[in-house]
Motif scaffolding. Structure first.
Motif, PDB file in Angstrom:
ATOM      1  N   GLU A 114       0.812  -1.219   0.000  1.00  0.00           N
ATOM      2  CA  GLU A 114       0.000   0.000   0.000  1.00  0.00           C
ATOM      3  C   GLU A 114       0.849   1.276   0.000  1.00  0.00           C
ATOM      4  O   GLU A 114       0.377   2.334  -0.387  1.00  0.00           O
ATOM      5  CB  GLU A 114      -0.975   0.000   1.180  1.00  0.00           C
ATOM      6  CG  GLU A 114      -0.346   0.057   2.570  1.00  0.00           C
ATOM      7  CD  GLU A 114       0.056  -1.317   3.095  1.00  0.00           C
ATOM      8  OE1 GLU A 114       0.082  -2.289   2.317  1.00  0.00           O
ATOM      9  OE2 GLU A 114       0.352  -1.407   4.310  1.00  0.00           O
ATOM     10  N   VAL A 115       2.105   1.172   0.425  1.00  0.00           N
ATOM     11  CA  VAL A 115       2.968   2.359   0.477  1.00  0.00           C
ATOM     12  C   VAL A 115       3.622   2.627  -0.881  1.00  0.00           C
ATOM     13  O   VAL A 115       3.706   3.759  -1.341  1.00  0.00           O
ATOM     14  CB  VAL A 115       4.055   2.196   1.558  1.00  0.00           C
ATOM     15  CG1 VAL A 115       5.019   3.367   1.535  1.00  0.00           C
ATOM     16  CG2 VAL A 115       3.402   2.069   2.939  1.00  0.00           C
ATOM     17  N   TYR A 116       4.068   1.560  -1.541  1.00  0.00           N
ATOM     18  CA  TYR A 116       4.839   1.713  -2.779  1.00  0.00           C
ATOM     19  C   TYR A 116       4.011   1.504  -4.040  1.00  0.00           C
ATOM     20  O   TYR A 116       4.468   1.805  -5.134  1.00  0.00           O
ATOM     21  CB  TYR A 116       6.007   0.723  -2.777  1.00  0.00           C
ATOM     22  CG  TYR A 116       7.083   1.072  -1.778  1.00  0.00           C
ATOM     23  CD1 TYR A 116       8.147   1.897  -2.142  1.00  0.00           C
ATOM     24  CD2 TYR A 116       7.035   0.609  -0.464  1.00  0.00           C
ATOM     25  CE1 TYR A 116       9.140   2.226  -1.229  1.00  0.00           C
ATOM     26  CE2 TYR A 116       8.020   0.936   0.460  1.00  0.00           C
ATOM     27  CZ  TYR A 116       9.069   1.744   0.066  1.00  0.00           C
ATOM     28  OH  TYR A 116      10.048   2.074   0.974  1.00  0.00           O
ATOM     29  N   CYS A 117       2.805   0.960  -3.909  1.00  0.00           N
ATOM     30  CA  CYS A 117       1.999   0.547  -5.057  1.00  0.00           C
ATOM     31  C   CYS A 117       2.830  -0.344  -5.991  1.00  0.00           C
ATOM     32  O   CYS A 117       2.975  -0.076  -7.188  1.00  0.00           O
ATOM     33  CB  CYS A 117       1.409   1.729  -5.814  1.00  0.00           C
ATOM     34  SG  CYS A 117       0.128   1.175  -6.996  1.00  0.00           S
ATOM     35  N   MET A 118       3.394  -1.366  -5.407  1.00  0.00           N
ATOM     36  CA  MET A 118       4.167  -2.379  -6.128  1.00  0.00           C
ATOM     37  C   MET A 118       3.864  -3.716  -5.451  1.00  0.00           C
ATOM     38  O   MET A 118       3.345  -3.735  -4.340  1.00  0.00           O
ATOM     39  CB  MET A 118       5.670  -2.064  -6.008  1.00  0.00           C
ATOM     40  CG  MET A 118       6.104  -0.861  -6.817  1.00  0.00           C
ATOM     41  SD  MET A 118       7.680  -0.213  -6.258  1.00  0.00           S
ATOM     42  CE  MET A 118       8.795  -1.519  -6.745  1.00  0.00           C
ATOM     43  N   PRO A 119       4.209  -4.828  -6.113  1.00  0.00           N
ATOM     44  CA  PRO A 119       3.923  -6.120  -5.473  1.00  0.00           C
ATOM     45  C   PRO A 119       4.636  -6.226  -4.123  1.00  0.00           C
ATOM     46  O   PRO A 119       5.786  -5.803  -3.991  1.00  0.00           O
ATOM     47  CB  PRO A 119       4.488  -7.140  -6.466  1.00  0.00           C
ATOM     48  CG  PRO A 119       4.599  -6.415  -7.759  1.00  0.00           C
ATOM     49  CD  PRO A 119       4.829  -4.974  -7.432  1.00  0.00           C
ATOM     50  N   LYS A 120       3.952  -6.792  -3.159  1.00  0.00           N
ATOM     51  CA  LYS A 120       4.553  -6.989  -1.834  1.00  0.00           C
ATOM     52  C   LYS A 120       5.823  -7.829  -1.950  1.00  0.00           C
ATOM     53  O   LYS A 120       6.794  -7.605  -1.218  1.00  0.00           O
ATOM     54  CB  LYS A 120       3.553  -7.701  -0.911  1.00  0.00           C
ATOM     55  CG  LYS A 120       2.743  -6.756  -0.036  1.00  0.00           C
ATOM     56  CD  LYS A 120       2.074  -7.542   1.091  1.00  0.00           C
ATOM     57  CE  LYS A 120       1.031  -6.721   1.854  1.00  0.00           C
ATOM     58  NZ  LYS A 120       1.532  -5.490   2.458  1.00  0.00           N
ATOM     59  N   SER A 121       5.816  -8.778  -2.900  1.00  0.00           N
ATOM     60  CA  SER A 121       6.984  -9.659  -3.039  1.00  0.00           C
ATOM     61  C   SER A 121       8.219  -8.852  -3.461  1.00  0.00           C
ATOM     62  O   SER A 121       9.325  -9.129  -2.997  1.00  0.00           O
ATOM     63  CB  SER A 121       6.689 -10.763  -4.060  1.00  0.00           C
ATOM     64  OG  SER A 121       6.301 -10.193  -5.291  1.00  0.00           O
ATOM     65  N   THR A 122       8.021  -7.847  -4.332  1.00  0.00           N
ATOM     66  CA  THR A 122       9.147  -6.994  -4.738  1.00  0.00           C
ATOM     67  C   THR A 122       9.695  -6.228  -3.541  1.00  0.00           C
ATOM     68  O   THR A 122      10.912  -6.178  -3.306  1.00  0.00           O
ATOM     69  CB  THR A 122       8.708  -5.974  -5.812  1.00  0.00           C
ATOM     70  OG1 THR A 122       8.208  -6.671  -6.946  1.00  0.00           O
ATOM     71  CG2 THR A 122       9.863  -5.083  -6.228  1.00  0.00           C
ATOM     72  N   ILE A 123       8.789  -5.633  -2.780  1.00  0.00           N
ATOM     73  CA  ILE A 123       9.212  -4.824  -1.634  1.00  0.00           C
ATOM     74  C   ILE A 123       9.947  -5.699  -0.625  1.00  0.00           C
ATOM     75  O   ILE A 123      10.978  -5.304  -0.078  1.00  0.00           O
ATOM     76  CB  ILE A 123       7.981  -4.129  -0.989  1.00  0.00           C
ATOM     77  CG1 ILE A 123       7.294  -3.216  -2.011  1.00  0.00           C
ATOM     78  CG2 ILE A 123       8.386  -3.335   0.236  1.00  0.00           C
ATOM     79  CD1 ILE A 123       8.198  -2.179  -2.646  1.00  0.00           C
ATOM     80  N   ALA A 124       9.432  -6.917  -0.438  1.00  0.00           N
ATOM     81  CA  ALA A 124      10.079  -7.823   0.516  1.00  0.00           C
ATOM     82  C   ALA A 124      11.496  -8.146   0.051  1.00  0.00           C
ATOM     83  O   ALA A 124      12.445  -8.140   0.842  1.00  0.00           O
ATOM     84  CB  ALA A 124       9.259  -9.109   0.650  1.00  0.00           C
ATOM     85  N   ARG A 125      11.655  -8.391  -1.237  1.00  0.00           N
ATOM     86  CA  ARG A 125      12.978  -8.732  -1.762  1.00  0.00           C
ATOM     87  C   ARG A 125      13.933  -7.538  -1.659  1.00  0.00           C
ATOM     88  O   ARG A 125      15.054  -7.657  -1.181  1.00  0.00           O
ATOM     89  CB  ARG A 125      12.853  -9.177  -3.226  1.00  0.00           C
ATOM     90  CG  ARG A 125      14.209  -9.360  -3.927  1.00  0.00           C
ATOM     91  CD  ARG A 125      14.078 -10.039  -5.285  1.00  0.00           C
ATOM     92  NE  ARG A 125      13.051  -9.491  -6.149  1.00  0.00           N
ATOM     93  CZ  ARG A 125      13.145  -8.323  -6.800  1.00  0.00           C
ATOM     94  NH1 ARG A 125      14.218  -7.583  -6.672  1.00  0.00           N
ATOM     95  NH2 ARG A 125      12.165  -7.912  -7.575  1.00  0.00           N
ATOM     96  N   VAL A 126      13.446  -6.344  -2.083  1.00  0.00           N
ATOM     97  CA  VAL A 126      14.335  -5.182  -2.144  1.00  0.00           C
ATOM     98  C   VAL A 126      14.685  -4.673  -0.748  1.00  0.00           C
ATOM     99  O   VAL A 126      15.834  -4.327  -0.473  1.00  0.00           O
ATOM    100  CB  VAL A 126      13.703  -4.062  -2.992  1.00  0.00           C
ATOM    101  CG1 VAL A 126      14.553  -2.801  -2.942  1.00  0.00           C
ATOM    102  CG2 VAL A 126      13.523  -4.520  -4.431  1.00  0.00           C
ATOM    103  N   LEU A 127      13.690  -4.611   0.111  1.00  0.00           N
ATOM    104  CA  LEU A 127      13.944  -4.052   1.441  1.00  0.00           C
ATOM    105  C   LEU A 127      14.385  -5.133   2.429  1.00  0.00           C
ATOM    106  O   LEU A 127      14.611  -4.846   3.604  1.00  0.00           O
ATOM    107  CB  LEU A 127      12.699  -3.338   1.975  1.00  0.00           C
ATOM    108  CG  LEU A 127      12.194  -2.148   1.145  1.00  0.00           C
ATOM    109  CD1 LEU A 127      11.065  -1.439   1.881  1.00  0.00           C
ATOM    110  CD2 LEU A 127      13.313  -1.158   0.841  1.00  0.00           C
ATOM    111  N   GLY A 128      14.461  -6.365   1.955  1.00  0.00           N
ATOM    112  CA  GLY A 128      14.897  -7.448   2.824  1.00  0.00           C
ATOM    113  C   GLY A 128      13.951  -7.692   3.991  1.00  0.00           C
ATOM    114  O   GLY A 128      14.378  -8.067   5.070  1.00  0.00           O
ATOM    115  N   ARG A 129      12.665  -7.452   3.749  1.00  0.00           N
ATOM    116  CA  ARG A 129      11.695  -7.700   4.824  1.00  0.00           C
ATOM    117  C   ARG A 129      11.403  -9.180   4.984  1.00  0.00           C
ATOM    118  O   ARG A 129      11.336  -9.900   4.010  1.00  0.00           O
ATOM    119  CB  ARG A 129      10.377  -6.997   4.477  1.00  0.00           C
ATOM    120  CG  ARG A 129      10.424  -5.530   4.825  1.00  0.00           C
ATOM    121  CD  ARG A 129       9.065  -4.893   4.573  1.00  0.00           C
ATOM    122  NE  ARG A 129       9.124  -3.454   4.695  1.00  0.00           N
ATOM    123  CZ  ARG A 129       8.196  -2.638   4.169  1.00  0.00           C
ATOM    124  NH1 ARG A 129       7.171  -3.134   3.517  1.00  0.00           N
ATOM    125  NH2 ARG A 129       8.296  -1.343   4.328  1.00  0.00           N
TER     126      ARG A 129
END
Ligand SMILES: [Zn+2]
Lengths: 415, 328
Positions: B313-328
């Motif tokens: 909801e913050v980046y308007c991108m797939p959660k999987s991408t954000i998890a990979r990039v931000l190492g969440r």
């Protein structure tokens, strides 16, 4: 990211199937457009910011005012040649200044005149467009350089007017116009620059006359006022005038939230500048409350009005002590005010039983009374609050999740 | 919910394959005048289209190598990206470029074939007004909370948020807050759903959600839902799929999504799709475009419509991408 051009808003879905004839017509349009674009690009690639390039940008921007790079090319043309001296901090050397402002007048006059019938004075462009060379302006600056800059600035302001009327929400046109206006501050004597900025208020009002909620136009107006108040234009406060403006906008349309919002932002400054004492502030609050209550009586389903009422009530509750414009009231007085408002809202129920905003107001303000007095709702308040919540659930099931949360919070305060 | 939507009439089913084809077709419309008039949005459009495809579960529908080549062809020496080759660098297209490269996992290519992460970070950081903390869109442009959010978005994806004065930027957002809990485009401006999204998302990235008046803002946001299920961007305005996303994502960030009627919003978004030719429009019956397509799909994803990949909801991108990039 927030809204920008290129998206389709409010255009009916069509079959999207073109006839061969339409397709060919499109191809011809594309050919012309790309040809023009290629001309500009090849000139830019050779760093050619000549008057010819400038004129081509006029043409291209009329086809496509969203093309931000072309606005930038236009700026570079002005900086590198047309303006009398390089602006501060600009790395562009002074190029040929043979480029006379009448050229721009010529290029823009065609499309300007087509819209001038709808223009109302004061209009920044109307004073120079159509004239070539000498301007019989009483405030005209003495030197040739500044006169040339003044003409150019007016001509540029004129150029954007028909584009703005055609695309009032195009960010890039507003942005370019503001850049030109900043050039006025940098390059012209203060009195002259000030007059140009003053005329901008006319444009903002005109745009708001066409669309009372245009976000860009409200923002633009606010920005223009800020500049006119600033020391760079030897300005002083325009709060009184701004307040009057909201008054006139509200008069013509009670449900213009943009105007109510603007009013809420002006009030603290207005009272400070009037050096209003406690009594004057109370009188002011009373008047505003009367005014908004009267409006709510007529249109109790209008969110805009309730938002403004909330703003006034919040200034009593003092959620934000810095923002409040009535700092001197005793707790007892505050509670008295709130209770009075609650009674007034209850009266609305005699005429309107099915308006959820009324119940929401009652609920919220009753909670505020308890908060102010630092206590839990008493038994009779509890009963009222529960009844209003039940009504809210019935009238506004869309927001049931919120009513359920409020119910839970209420149960928690009841202990 | 899955079972429930299987039972819906056909016109309320998501036309997944039509949407995929529609997005794939966008770059083939070179015989349409509009294609050329919108070139200044090409990189943004690629971000919108690619995000939509990822959410639809068809990330491969646009070829990865060509995507990366195109993005890198838009980069300037300054590190910033223009909307297309030959267009000036701008914050908005730079953010889109970073988002696209993040989605296709190509930060390495940015390093090896582009001007590198550090240069992109420098370009963005230079657009911060160090006095007020806010950001401009480019060397000429006005300042706007949209650009502040864009800067935070891209810099945080690049791991370079420390290049800017985060505290100053946060102070600026706080100054844009209004009594109704919302935020405007600059201090003094009226609350607006798009600006609320940018401000709340930027505060979320900065870890400063404590500054948000969640009760009051949640109330304002929830009141944006109007009869018909769609959400508007300001009081007394019409509903619109793109505003629906900004309101919805903001509600999600402050944990108040349950304050609106999710089923009605799902039905509204689905009514805006063109089931035959694909794409989603602002309102039912209007022309579709990729902008409303991605925000419609992102809204459906956030509302857990079956079959869609979860959206951040913050980046308007797939959660999987954000998890990979931000190492969440
Ligand atoms: Zn929209």
């Amino acid at each position: 990211m927030a809204d920008q051009g290129g998206s389709q808003h409010g255009i009916a879905r069509s079959s999207r199937v073109r006839t061969e004839e339409q397709r060919l017509r499109d191809l011809e349009k594309i050919r012309k457009y790309r040809e023009l674009e290629d001309q500009v690009r090849s000139r830019v690639s050779q760093r050619d910011y000549s008057p010819e390039t400038f004129q081509l940008t006029s043409k291209l921007l009329r086809f496509n005012p969203e093309y931000y790079t072309i606005w930038n090319v236009r700026r570079r043309c002005l900086i590198s040649g047309s303006f009398s001296k390089p602006s501060a901090g600009s790395s562009c050397s002074k190029g040929s200044s043979s480029f006379s402002p009448s050229d721009t007048t010529t290029t823009s006059s065609g499309s300007y005149s087509s819209s001038s019938s709808t223009a109302t004075p004061p209009n920044p462009a109307s004073q120079t467009v159509g004239k070539s060379g000498i301007t019989a302006d009483p405030d005209a600056p003495a030197t040739d350089d500044t006169k040339q800059d003044l003409d150019l600035i007016r001509s540029e302001l004129g150029f954007t007017i028909p584009l703005l009327l055609q695309s009032p929400k195009c960010y890039w046109i507003w942005s370019y116009r503001l850049w030109i206006l900043r050039q006025a501050i940098e390059r012209l004597p203060v009195a002259t620059a000030r007059r140009i900025w003053e005329e901008e208020l006319g444009l903002a009002s005109k745009m708001l006359g066409r669309d009372r909620r245009n976000f860009h136009a409200w923002g633009y107006r606010r920005h223009v006022v800020e500049q006119l108040e600033s020391s760079s234009l030897q300005g002083s406060s325009l709060v009184e005038a701004g307040f009057e403006y909201t008054e006139s906008m509200i008069k013509s349309d009670l449900s213009n939230f943009s105007a109510w919002h603007s009013r809420s932002k002006l009030i603290p400054r207005l009272l400070d500048e009037r050096a209003a004492d406690g009594t004057a502030r109370r009188a002011f609050l009373d008047k505003e409350l009367d005014k908004i209550r009267e409006a709510i009586n007529v249109g109790p389903e209008d969110q805009s009005l309730w938002y403004y009422h909330q703003f006034l009530v919040l200034s009593l509750v003092g959620h934000d002590r810095d923002q409040t414009f009535i700092p001197e009231l005793s707790l007892q007085d505050r509670v008295g005010y709130l209770k009075h408002e609650i009674e007034e809202i209850k009266d609305l129920l005699e005429d309107y039983q099915d308006i959820k905003l009324i119940y929401e107001g009652l609920f919220e303000y009753t909670i505020y009374v308890c908060q102010l007095e630092g206590r839990r709702p008493n038994a009779s308040e509890q009963a009222d609050l529960a009844a209003w919540l039940a009504k809210l659930k019935e009238l506004d099931p869309m927001r049931n999740g919120r009513w359920t949360d409020l119910e839970r919070d209420l149960a928690a305060t009841a202990g | 919910m899955a079972a429930k939507f299987k039972q819906l009439p056909e016109e309320l089913q998501l036309a997944t394959s039509a949407h995929v084809k529609y997005i794939q077709s966008l770059d083939t419309r070179k015989d349409e005048y509009d294609y050329w008039l919108t070139e200044h949005l090409r990189l943004n459009g690629l971000y919108w289209g690619l995000t939509a495809l990822h959410l639809l579960g068809h990330p491969e529908a646009l070829p990865r190598t060509e995507t990366i080549d195109f993005v890198l062809s838009c980069q300037h020496e300054s590190g910033g990206f223009g909307a297309a080759p030959g267009h000036d660098a701008h914050m908005l297209s730079t953010v889109s470029a970073v988002q696209i490269l993040a989605m296709v996992d190509a930060f390495d290519e940015l390093e090896s074939r582009g001007k590198g992460k550090a240069q992109v970070g420098k370009y963005i950081a230079n657009l911060q007004n160090r006095q007020t903390g806010t950001f401009a869109g480019d060397e000429w442009g006005e300042e706007d909370t949209r650009f502040l959010y864009g800067a935070f978005n891209a810099l945080s994806l690049l791991g370079l948020l420390h290049l800017v004065d985060v505290d100053k930027a946060v102070d600026h957002i706080a100054a844009c807050a209004n009594f109704d809990g919302g935020y405007g485009v600059s201090p003094g401006a009226e609350s607006h759903a798009g600006q609320i999204f940018t401000c709340v998302a930027a505060l979320t990235i900065a870890g400063r959600q404590d500054l948000v008046d969640k009760e009051r803002l949640g109330r304002w946001l929830s009141e944006r839902q109007i009869a018909g299920g769609g959400l508007n961007g300001r009081p007394e305005k019409k509903e619109d799929v793109c505003y629906s996303w900004w309101v919805l994502s903001s509600l999600e960030m402050i944990g108040k999504t349950h304050w609106i009627d999710k089923d009605q919003l799902i039905a509204f978004i689905l009514r805006c799709q063109d089931p035959e030719r694909g794409g989603i429009s602002d309102r039912p019956g209007d022309m579709v475009d990729v902008w409303h397509t991605v925000f419609g799909l992102a809204g459906l994803s956030l509302l857990q419509y079956p079959g869609l990949q979860p959206v951040d909801e913050v980046y308007c991108m797939p959660k999987s991408t954000i998890a990979r990039v931000l190492g969440r």
